[in-house]
Structures are given as C-alpha cells and as structure tokens.
Design a protein around this motif. Structure first.
Motif, PDB file in Angstrom:
ATOM      1  N   UNK A  16       0.802  -1.223   0.000  1.00  0.00           N
ATOM      2  CA  UNK A  16       0.000   0.000   0.000  1.00  0.00           C
ATOM      3  C   UNK A  16       0.833   1.270   0.000  1.00  0.00           C
ATOM      4  N   UNK A  17       2.010   1.234   0.599  1.00  0.00           N
ATOM      5  CA  UNK A  17       2.788   2.463   0.757  1.00  0.00           C
ATOM      6  C   UNK A  17       3.936   2.620  -0.228  1.00  0.00           C
ATOM      7  N   UNK A  18       4.508   1.528  -0.669  1.00  0.00           N
ATOM      8  CA  UNK A  18       5.675   1.608  -1.551  1.00  0.00           C
ATOM      9  C   UNK A  18       5.275   1.211  -2.966  1.00  0.00           C
ATOM     10  N   UNK A  19       5.114  -0.098  -3.182  1.00  0.00           N
ATOM     11  CA  UNK A  19       4.762  -0.583  -4.515  1.00  0.00           C
ATOM     12  C   UNK A  19       4.388  -2.067  -4.439  1.00  0.00           C
ATOM     13  N   UNK A  20       3.336  -2.474  -5.120  1.00  0.00           N
ATOM     14  CA  UNK A  20       3.021  -3.914  -5.163  1.00  0.00           C
ATOM     15  C   UNK A  20       4.169  -4.726  -5.764  1.00  0.00           C
ATOM     16  N   UNK A  21       4.907  -4.137  -6.672  1.00  0.00           N
ATOM     17  CA  UNK A  21       6.026  -4.857  -7.297  1.00  0.00           C
ATOM     18  C   UNK A  21       7.066  -5.262  -6.252  1.00  0.00           C
ATOM     19  N   UNK A  22       7.249  -4.437  -5.221  1.00  0.00           N
ATOM     20  CA  UNK A  22       8.229  -4.762  -4.188  1.00  0.00           C
ATOM     21  C   UNK A  22       7.863  -6.065  -3.479  1.00  0.00           C
TER      22      UNK A  22
END
Length: 102
Positions: free
Chosen positions: A70-76
């Motif tokens: 939610x805060x950075x990236x779903x890819x992470x």
C-alpha cells in the motif's frame, strides 16, 4: 510509469515465480529425507516443525508486505518473494553434500 500490458505481463511472470516457490515444500521434504540418513523417524517431526515455522513466518511477514503493497509498490512484494525463493534455492544447494547434489 508502466502501461497496462506491461503490468499484466510482469504480474504473470511473478505469479509463475510465486507458484514455483510453492514447490519448495516438496524440496523441503526431499531434503529432509536425504539429511535424515538412517534416522527416518525424525523426518515427520522435522517436517512438521518446518511447516509450523513457515506458517509463523507467513503470518509475521504479511503485515510488513501489506505495508509495502500500500505504501511503496506492489512490485516490491513480488520482488521480495522472488528474492526469498532464490535464497531458499541457494540454501538448499548449500545443504546438500557435493556427492549427493543433483
């Protein structure tokens, strides 16, 4: 920014990688049988403990990965899963003695 088709392609690749990491349960079982040698009675107890630890790690890491999602990236989240799979593969290769390595 990635376009829609590229996002779908990346998601498909990571889904396949995620599916492949599920196969590590079978790898755990085979590795435990090899490591047990003559002590086959220890395999079931060790596998049960391994499943318990895997479950605890999954429960513990989920909030952190949810935050990343939610805060950075779903890819992470997917990159983290792929990295985990590579680490597990490296550890399994390291644990198998050279004469038994496939």
């Amino acid at each position: 920014k990635m376009d829609g088709a590229l996002c779908v392609a990346v998601a498909c690749v990571f889904f396949i990688l995620s599916y492949l990491t599920d196969q590590f349960q079978m790898v755990h079982s085979l590795l435990m049988r090899q490591l047990a040698g003559d002590r086959k009675e220890e395999v079931t107890a060790s596998l049960s403990m391994g499943v318990t630890v895997d479950h605890l790690m999954a429960v513990a890491i989920s909030p952190l990965l949810g935050y990343f999602w939610t805060s950075v990236s779903p890819a992470l989240v997917f990159f983290t899963a792929a990295l985990s799979a590579l680490i597990q593969l490296a550890v399994s290769k390291w644990m198998i003695p050279e004469k038994q390595a496939v």
